[in-house]
Design an enzyme around this catalytic site. Structure first.
Site, mmCIF file in Angstrom:
data_model
loop_
_atom_site.group_PDB
_atom_site.id
_atom_site.type_symbol
_atom_site.label_atom_id
_atom_site.label_comp_id
_atom_site.label_asym_id
_atom_site.label_seq_id
_atom_site.Cartn_x
_atom_site.Cartn_y
_atom_site.Cartn_z
ATOM 1 N N ASP A 127 2.396 12.205 10.326
ATOM 2 C CA ASP A 127 2.016 12.125 8.913
ATOM 3 C C ASP A 127 0.544 12.458 8.714
ATOM 4 O OD1 ASP A 127 2.670 11.855 6.274
ATOM 5 O OD2 ASP A 127 2.559 9.672 6.226
ATOM 6 N N GLY B 71 9.892 1.806 6.327
ATOM 7 C CA GLY B 71 9.529 0.459 5.933
ATOM 8 C C GLY B 71 8.392 0.449 4.947
ATOM 9 N N LYS C 211 2.204 -3.252 8.905
ATOM 10 C CA LYS C 211 3.266 -2.255 8.771
ATOM 11 C C LYS C 211 4.574 -2.906 9.207
ATOM 12 C CE LYS C 211 0.167 1.622 9.505
ATOM 13 N NZ LYS C 211 -0.161 2.801 10.316
ATOM 14 N N LEU D 282 0.817 -1.210 0.000
ATOM 15 C CA LEU D 282 0.000 0.000 0.000
ATOM 16 C C LEU D 282 0.853 1.262 0.000
ATOM 17 C CD1 LEU D 282 -2.796 -0.934 2.573
ATOM 18 C CD2 LEU D 282 -2.980 -0.878 0.080
ATOM 19 N N THR E 232 4.081 -0.738 4.057
ATOM 20 C CA THR E 232 2.739 -1.031 4.546
ATOM 21 C C THR E 232 2.068 -1.946 3.528
ATOM 22 O OG1 THR E 232 2.576 1.107 5.646
ATOM 23 C CG2 THR E 232 0.531 -0.079 5.250
#
Length: 652
Positions: A163, A46, A65, A40, A48
């Site tokens: 975020d 990293g 995640k 995604l 998702t």
């Protein structure tokens, strides 16, 4: 398809049922239950993944995640791992909140750490912007009032989202009636990156354009989330990307000139303060933003109606409501099983009025809601579906039968066939629920109608006015019966005993008066409030009266002795409304402090109702609460506010 979790895998896409990656040989099932379907998103911390829990039948969709620690040195790695684990515990605690995705699992596999969270189906605000265009002022106000309490909750738990942006704000699937208005997603992982890692790698935690200046330098603070919230708002209001709204030459945001229509000056002031470059010039907390946004002198913003008039015929509509009543209103014989324990959640928000809500009432069978507003209209809603059934419009050349001023009170007849409304135009109007037509209208007072009440025996209607009078009417014929005059100021609340023999009234004159309607004489006067009394509620056995007012107190009165039994400093600002559950176990109070509080009650050995002393449950509002009413089941609460919306709360 199955996606490999190995971040260095050259060909990570595999067949749906494969157990091991055909390219690198890594297991495709995380923790023996989670299979990644696709990526995604990917950032410095990293990846998702969209995934499924294959142990569920059918497989449950979720989000995984993956955190990739890049720190060098065993001590730093251990510290990062412990921080990640601690944050997972915090997210697990927060996950019970309806506006935060639930944390399903925390896993450590080989050198990687994983969070498995709820997948929220819905539309992002970025998608909504593209489909519907720039957000209106009222949509932004709702967004801020929905999101800021969540940010405050995160910050209270020492979590910085890092975020905040439109793609991380989701409108959940509207087919779910219990879904909140907005859910905050994709947070947590960026918090786990240590300052050492950010300094060493130069990784930007956050999204370009939305991240605060200090966050870009790797020094995010709680105020950084508030900055990103401000950028999100001006992007949604203008439709332009933040890069197009910021002027490097001026070192300033130039967004107001791109607004499709002017907005309230206070909102502009709040947003500009959120966007300050210096952190010490921004708001200190999300709570401080809410306070500034919803100050008492805030001008009212008009709402556009979203309601639909394309409803079924009256006959089929009533039949539908009868079928649906069972789900929301259990057998009255089971009412005693309702307990004060349990959480309350907003089940539905109704929009359509073009002015602050001034009155609400729930029909005796729990099927309908009636609301009044400063827009001069009375609206009839189906409680279960939230559909607008009819609008009894304000008086005009096209609609000469309605009210010509703000609605001040609404009440249902005990049989639920008639709706009565009172207005500042000094008139009381009887409406037929089935035909949606006016039955008759009466001029009731010399100065505004301010309160209405009906007796359960179906014989009496009482109206209170700004002239300090209480008028009694024959409920069926609308003919006047008597007039009670002892108050020296505006009547604010009226209660009628089930047999229609006793009436209790309150007034701005700080008094409560009890009347014997057999002889139309005053029984007694209760005094104790130091400021105007706004509302009354009475226990089912009529032994205990509760009053509230501008002095912010709840006062419990023993009616058998005519004495005050308890006094509670209940709110930070004036209490505007009260309602008591029909079972007598919960009292709800609404206030200008933007709160509804739910107070657990019990009966003592004498049958009097008293406050248990437990901390009340608090339901947060963005604006002041102006009217509340319980449904007959005691599990449903309807409230109206200055924000022009009606909210339905249910006990879960």
């Amino acid at each position: 398809m199955s996606h490999c979790f190995n971040p260095t895998c050259p060909q990570p896409v595999n067949e749906p049922t494969a157990q091991f990656c055909q390219s690198c040989g890594s297991s495709l099932v995380l923790g023996d239950r989670y299979r990644a379907l696709q990526v995604l998103g990917q950032g410095g911390f990293g990846k998702t993944f969209l995934a499924v829990d294959i142990t569920q039948n059918p497989p449950q969709t979720c989000v995984i995640k993956q955190f990739l620690p890049v720190q060098q040195g065993e001590s730093v790695r251990r510290k990062a791992s412990e921080l990640f684990r601690q944050e997972a515990e915090q997210l697990k605690e927060l996950g019970s909140h309806p506006q935060i995705p639930t944390l399903y699992a925390y896993l450590e596999v080989e050198d990687f750490q994983y969070l498995v969270q709820e997948f929220v189906r819905g539309q992002t605000l970025e998608q909504e912007l593209k489909q519907e265009g720039p957000f209106s002022e009222i949509k932004i106000l709702r967004l801020l009032n929905d999101l800021l309490p969540i940010l405050q909750l995160l910050h209270d738990h020492q979590i910085i989202h890092r975020d905040i942006k439109p793609t991380n704000l989701i409108r959940p699937n509207l087919e779910d009636p219990t879904a909140p208005d907005v859910v905050l997603v994709d947070f947590g992982a960026s918090k786990y990156a240590t300052r050492e890692a950010m300094a060493r790698t130069g990784t930007l935690i956050g999204s370009a354009g939305y991240a605060a200046p200090e966050q870009v330098m790797g020094r995010a603070e709680f105020a950084s989330d508030l900055y990103s919230m401000g950028v999100t708002c001006i992007h949604l209001m203008t439709g332009l990307h933040p890069f197009d709204l910021y002027s490097p030459a001026d070192d300033a945001w130039n967004w107001e000139q791109y607004l499709p229509q002017p907005v309230d000056a206070r909102l502009v002031q709040v947003l500009n303060k959120l966007l300050k470059r210096a952190t010490n010039q921004r708001f200190r907390s999300a709570a401080a933003v809410l306070k500034a946004l919803n100050a008492r002198d805030r001008p009212v913003v008009r709402l556009s109606s979203r309601s639909t008039e394309s409803m079924p015929s009256v006959g089929s509509e009533l039949a539908l409501m009868q079928r649906e009543a069972v789900a929301l209103n259990p057998d009255p014989s089971q009412a005693s099983s309702v307990t004060p324990a349990g959480e309350w959640t907003c089940y539905r928000t109704l929009t359509g009025h073009e002015g602050p809500i001034t009155a609400v009432a729930v029909s005796p069978d729990g099927l309908l809601i009636a609301t009044g507003s400063t827009d001069r209209s009375v609206k009839l809603w189906h409680l279960e579906t939230g559909h607008l059934l009819h609008t009894f419009t304000g008086k005009s050349l096209l609609s000469p039968t309605g009210h010509s001023d703000r609605i001040s009170a609404v009440a249902f007849s005990p049989d639920g066939r008639t709706l009565i409304s009172g207005s500042d135009d000094c008139r009381v109007i009887w409406w037929d629920i089935e035909t949606r037509r006016r039955i008759f209208s009466r001029m009731g007072h010399e100065w505004v109608i301010s309160a209405l009440a009906t007796s359960q025996n179906g014989q009496l209607l009482a109206s209170g006015g700004g002239d300090g009078l209480v008028n009694l009417w024959d409920l069926e014929s609308g003919e006047p019966i008597a007039r009670l005059h002892k108050h020296r100021d505006r009547i604010t609340s009226i209660l009628l005993s089930p047999d229609g023999q006793t009436l209790i009234s309150s007034s701005y004159d700080c008094t409560i008066r009890l009347w014997d309607l057999k002889s139309d004489r005053l029984i007694s006067t209760l005094r104790g409030h130091s400021d105007r009394i706004s509302s009354l509620a009475v226990s089912p056995n009529w032994l205990t009266l509760v009053s509230a007012g501008c002095d912010r107190t709840l006062r419990f009165w023993d009616l058998s002795q005519g004495k005050q039994a308890q006094s509670i400093l209940a709110h930070r600002d004036a209490i505007t409304c009260l309602t008591l559950a029909p079972q007598g176990h919960v009292l709800a109070s609404g206030s200008e402090d933007n709160r509804i509080k739910l107070w657990n009650l019990r009966q003592d050995e004498t049958g009097s109702t008293i406050f248990t002393g437990e901390k009340p449950k608090s339901l947060a509002y963005g604006w002041s609460v102006s009217a509340i009413a319980f449904g007959p089941d005691g599990r449903t609460l309807v409230s109206g506010s200055a924000d022009e919306t009606v909210r339905i709360w249910i006990q879960v």
